[in-house]
Design a protein around this motif. Sequence first.
Motif, PDB file in Angstrom:
ATOM      1  N   THR A   1       0.838  -1.201   0.000  1.00 34.41           N
ATOM      2  CA  THR A   1       0.000   0.000   0.000  1.00 34.41           C
ATOM      3  C   THR A   1       0.872   1.249   0.000  1.00 34.41           C
ATOM      4  N   ALA A   2       0.253   2.388  -0.276  1.00 32.59           N
ATOM      5  CA  ALA A   2       0.992   3.642  -0.404  1.00 32.59           C
ATOM      6  C   ALA A   2       1.864   3.971   0.810  1.00 32.59           C
ATOM      7  N   PRO A   3       1.386   3.796   2.065  1.00 26.38           N
ATOM      8  CA  PRO A   3       2.255   4.112   3.197  1.00 26.38           C
ATOM      9  C   PRO A   3       3.516   3.252   3.246  1.00 26.38           C
TER      10      PRO A   3
ATOM     11  N   MET B   1       6.536   9.647   2.603  1.00 27.20           N
ATOM     12  CA  MET B   1       5.924  10.903   2.154  1.00 27.20           C
ATOM     13  C   MET B   1       4.405  10.844   2.224  1.00 27.20           C
ATOM     14  N   PHE B   2       3.843   9.687   1.922  1.00 24.24           N
ATOM     15  CA  PHE B   2       2.390   9.551   1.891  1.00 24.24           C
ATOM     16  C   PHE B   2       1.792   9.838   3.266  1.00 24.24           C
ATOM     17  N   GLY B   3       2.254   9.126   4.286  1.00 23.61           N
ATOM     18  CA  GLY B   3       1.741   9.332   5.632  1.00 23.61           C
ATOM     19  C   GLY B   3       2.042  10.718   6.169  1.00 23.61           C
TER      20      GLY B   3
ATOM     21  N   GLU C   1      -7.732   5.843  12.621  1.00 26.02           N
ATOM     22  CA  GLU C   1      -7.475   5.202  11.337  1.00 26.02           C
ATOM     23  C   GLU C   1      -8.283   3.908  11.260  1.00 26.02           C
ATOM     24  N   LEU C   2      -8.932   3.712  10.115  1.00 27.46           N
ATOM     25  CA  LEU C   2      -9.705   2.500   9.862  1.00 27.46           C
ATOM     26  C   LEU C   2      -8.837   1.525   9.069  1.00 27.46           C
ATOM     27  N   GLY C   3      -8.684   0.299   9.563  1.00 28.82           N
ATOM     28  CA  GLY C   3      -7.870  -0.690   8.864  1.00 28.82           C
ATOM     29  C   GLY C   3      -6.439  -0.221   8.692  1.00 28.82           C
ATOM     30  N   PRO C   4      -5.693  -0.025   9.794  1.00 29.02           N
ATOM     31  CA  PRO C   4      -4.393   0.640   9.712  1.00 29.02           C
ATOM     32  C   PRO C   4      -3.211  -0.219   9.259  1.00 29.02           C
ATOM     33  N   GLY C   5      -3.445  -1.434   8.791  1.00 25.89           N
ATOM     34  CA  GLY C   5      -2.330  -2.246   8.315  1.00 25.89           C
ATOM     35  C   GLY C   5      -1.318  -2.500   9.407  1.00 25.89           C
ATOM     36  N   ARG C   6      -0.067  -2.155   9.138  1.00 28.15           N
ATOM     37  CA  ARG C   6       0.991  -2.303  10.143  1.00 28.15           C
ATOM     38  C   ARG C   6       1.119  -1.083  11.043  1.00 28.15           C
ATOM     39  N   GLY C   7       0.301  -0.056  10.792  1.00 26.61           N
ATOM     40  CA  GLY C   7       0.413   1.183  11.558  1.00 26.61           C
ATOM     41  C   GLY C   7       1.381   2.171  10.942  1.00 26.61           C
ATOM     42  N   THR C   8       1.858   1.884   9.730  1.00 25.54           N
ATOM     43  CA  THR C   8       2.874   2.730   9.100  1.00 25.54           C
ATOM     44  C   THR C   8       2.338   4.120   8.788  1.00 25.54           C
ATOM     45  N   LEU C   9       1.123   4.200   8.224  1.00 31.03           N
ATOM     46  CA  LEU C   9       0.558   5.503   7.864  1.00 31.03           C
ATOM     47  C   LEU C   9       0.418   6.378   9.108  1.00 31.03           C
TER      48      LEU C   9
ATOM     49  N   ALA D   1      11.604   7.729  -7.685  1.00 30.16           N
ATOM     50  CA  ALA D   1      10.750   6.637  -8.177  1.00 30.16           C
ATOM     51  C   ALA D   1       9.493   6.497  -7.324  1.00 30.16           C
ATOM     52  N   ASP D   2       9.636   6.612  -5.995  1.00 28.52           N
ATOM     53  CA  ASP D   2       8.478   6.514  -5.095  1.00 28.52           C
ATOM     54  C   ASP D   2       7.504   7.671  -5.342  1.00 28.52           C
ATOM     55  N   HIS D   3       8.052   8.856  -5.527  1.00 26.84           N
ATOM     56  CA  HIS D   3       7.227  10.032  -5.820  1.00 26.84           C
ATOM     57  C   HIS D   3       6.399   9.787  -7.082  1.00 26.84           C
ATOM     58  N   GLN D   4       7.052   9.284  -8.136  1.00 27.91           N
ATOM     59  CA  GLN D   4       6.344   9.024  -9.386  1.00 27.91           C
ATOM     60  C   GLN D   4       5.309   7.927  -9.236  1.00 27.91           C
ATOM     61  N   ARG D   5       5.628   6.904  -8.457  1.00 25.28           N
ATOM     62  CA  ARG D   5       4.670   5.809  -8.266  1.00 25.28           C
ATOM     63  C   ARG D   5       3.413   6.304  -7.566  1.00 25.28           C
ATOM     64  N   LEU D   6       3.582   7.123  -6.534  1.00 28.30           N
ATOM     65  CA  LEU D   6       2.431   7.617  -5.771  1.00 28.30           C
ATOM     66  C   LEU D   6       1.574   8.581  -6.576  1.00 28.30           C
TER      67      LEU D   6
END
Length: 347
Positions: free
Chosen positions: A49-51, A56-58, A81-89, A317-322
């Motif tokens: 996922t994006a985070p 930069m996303f979070g 946060e709803l459905g926070p995954g690993r908590g990274t965001l 590359a991450d900037h472009q992907r997001l």
Amino acid sequence: MSERGDLADRLARAITLAGPISLAQFMAAANQQYYATRDPLGSGGDFTTAPEISQMFGELIGLWGADLWDRAGRPHAAWVELGPGRGTLSTDALRAAGKAGFVPPVHLVETSPVLRAAQAERLPHATWHDAIDTLPADRPLIAVANEFFDALPIRQLVKGTGGWFERLVACQDTLFLPIAGKQVPDGVIPEALRDAAAGSVIETSPASVAILRSLAQRIVAQGGALLVVDYGYDGPAVGDTLQAVRGHAYANPYEAPGEQDLTAHVDFGTLAAAAIVEGAQVAGPIGQGAFLGALGIAARAAALAKAAPDRAERITADHQRLTQAMGTLFQVLAVSSPDWPLPAGFA
């Protein structure tokens, strides 16, 4: 037999005994099992996922929340946060928000024990909730749902020669397969779509609408905002978007229930309409690329690259992907209190 295999057996027995089940029931059972038994993220999991792509996303979402909180008069608000995954965001967001003076209590809506454990390592002072019903009712909520609504159960209505039929899931010799169920009244089909060609599919997600409406009610009454980020479209529209992902590749969604991630594209138009019904103000949906661009991701990427020249190529590359690869497929919607300022990023 593994717990995962047991789910397929249980569903097969239930269908054999009582008949086909709705796609929503199949999807709900499969995803409940899937998320309860693993960490699905990253190179060793099934998807990213994006985070997880970049901090930069979070960080930008954290600054988005801090800016809104500041312009609302700095109330005693909670971070959700709803459905926070690993908590990274939330980790990245709260680090950035803290530098802007926003240090709220953290509330995470998560049912998976595996993911709760991962979240607790990064956010040890958080409070966990099984559902949105137990979120604080005495303060504004700054809430984020990134790739949350796509995993909620959907219904599919399929156009046949004589009308619209609900898609059900049958079982034949331990193989699950979609079939046409009972005809549904034309009244449940959006008027603009009733004359669609035979074979057309309409997807609805009553679970998504219920959660959105409940949160919108809270936000109107308590103050705050909800930011929804997900892949989706401005519907209602026709199209079959049900998909399964396993090992970073697409799979048959009717195979191996509980062992792969089942998702569908989010109907942002319907979510926005549900929020408006509850009296909330809505901004978007707009593309993720445009949203992150408005929040200043280019400047943040440049600053990170300058601080770590050895990682500059990866940061670019991450900037472009997001902003490009995910920039238009992923949409962003803000639902906020009519008494609060309009959230940033949607001008």
